[in-house]
Design an enzyme around this catalytic site. Structure first.
Site, short mmCIF file in Angstrom:
data_model
loop_
_atom_site.label_atom_id
_atom_site.label_comp_id
_atom_site.label_asym_id
_atom_site.label_seq_id
_atom_site.Cartn_x
_atom_site.Cartn_y
_atom_site.Cartn_z
CD GLU A 73 -2.87 1.06 2.58
OE1 GLU A 73 -3.47 2.22 2.64
OE2 GLU A 73 -2.88 0.22 2.93
NE ARG A 89 2.90 34.92 -17.64
CZ ARG A 89 2.11 36.10 -17.60
NH1 ARG A 89 1.43 36.02 -18.91
NH2 ARG A 89 1.77 36.79 -16.88
#
Length: 382
Positions: free
Chosen positions: A244, A270
């Site tokens: 997990e 940008r």
């Protein structure tokens, strides 16, 4: 970097999954986020294409694959968005309990539908008053004839709304000491008398992942739904937490890789002060530093995956990876959002969603503070 445990067959599988997700998930993901749920139809499509629990034996409808296929599914789902974490939880966290500890009849009854997507699974450990302190859960299961009578509440349960099968940690013996020896695992089916779902929880992130409260009021769970042996639940949970936590570390790493990727593209395009902001030394240094740390994390994860596939006990190392990489993910999210400037704060930009979603990864599957206590214990410091 090359993933040495993957073969040509693995890569064919990845190509197929990627094409599937581009058609069935990517165009709808923002809609799912707005609706705060991933539709069950998507699960059925995953099952139909063989993308649910492929490691299960062919006897029950699986493909009998190795963990490398799970790695591919985890990575490709995370590239689409972190809210698909419920699929990885079903595949690699919940169903392995049934596969490992289920009786043959339980496997025959449940596994084929887990593979097809007809059944969605969840695991319920956390309670309103017990998270990391699992030994002190209050939900009880008292045997009466051929049923257990279950009372208690669970919270923060992933797949809590959709789930058809829920593995719950319960106290079948409230007097035994130490307390963890009284924990057992029961499989609760969706139509169980006395079992209900509370509200779907409104979270900071993972918006389309259904997280819920589960309520048990004299719920009647058949004794035949006991998973494994009574009183062995805590040991089963500890045995499966290695995988997990490895899954969560991998998800955080992939998210970090995606954040650097989208930010790199953004700063190239940008413009500020007459040139792209990617040409500024500060921007370059920030992204270089993040990319380097992510590469270190990737190298570590790849080693752990191979050792996990070899069946090695790597609890200490997985705990290291889980805390370090999820903390790194939060750092990456913050730095990448900053490099986006004001646009990073706008919901239409992926970085805003990633920034929200990454935060919980240092909390679930055991908080990072718990990871450090596990590492300390393994270093002989307790």
């Amino acid at each position: 970097m090359k993933q040495f445990y993957l073969t040509r067959e693995h890569e064919i599988f990845r190509t197929s999954l990627r094409k599937f997700l581009q058609k069935e998930a990517v165009p709808y993901y923002e809609e799912w986020e707005a609706n705060r749920i991933v539709p069950r139809e998507f699960w059925l499509k995953l099952g139909n294409e063989g993308f649910l629990c492929p490691y299960i034996d062919e006897e029950y409808g699986g493909l009998n694959t190795d963990f490398g296929y799970s790695v591919i599914i985890i990575e490709e789902l995370e590239k689409v968005g972190s809210s698909l974490v419920g699929v990885s939880l079903h595949n690699d966290i919940v169903v392995p309990y049934i596969d490992a500890y289920g009786k043959d009849q339980q496997k025959k009854e449940w596994l084929p539908k887990c593979i097809s997507g007809e059944y969605i699974t969840a695991i319920a450990m956390t309670e309103p008053g017990a998270g990391s302190d699992l030994a002190n859960i209050k939900t009880t299961a008292i045997k009466q004839g051929d049923h257990y009578i279950v009372n208690g509440e669970k919270t923060f349960i992933t797949n809590g709304i959709h789930s058809d099968l829920v593995i719950i940690a319960v106290k079948t013996d409230t007097s035994i000491q130490p307390a963890y020896k009284g924990i057992s695992l029961l499989v609760v089916e969706k139509d169980t008398i006395g079992f209900s779902r509370g509200k779907k929880l409104n979270k900071v992130g993972l918006h389309s992942q259904d997280t819920a409260e589960l309520i048990f009021q004299d719920a009647k769970v058949p004794v035949k739904n006991l998973l494994g042996e009574e009183g062995k639940g805590f040991y089963y949970l500890m045995d499966k937490l290695q995988q997990e936590r490895l899954v969560v570390a991998l998800e955080a790493l992939v998210s970090s890789e995606e954040m650097v990727k989208v930010t790199t593209e953004y700063v190239k395009n940008r413009k500020a002060f007459g040139k792209s902001i990617g040409q500024f030394q500060n921007t370059q240094f920030k992204l270089v530093e993040l990319a380097t740390e992510i590469e270190i994390g990737r190298t570590f994860i790849e080693r752990l995956i191979m050792e996990h596939m070899e069946g090695k006990d790597i609890v200490k190392q997985v705990s290291m990876a889980k805390w370090w990489i999820t903390d790194l993910g939060k750092k990456v999210a913050s730095e990448c959002l900053q490099l986006h400037g004001g646009y990073g704060y706008m919901e239409e930009y992926e970085i805003a969603r990633r920034f929200r979603d990454i935060q919980v990864m240092s909390i679930y599957a055991g908080t990072n503070e718990i990871m450090k206590t596990i590492i300390a214990k393994n270093m002989g410091l307790n």
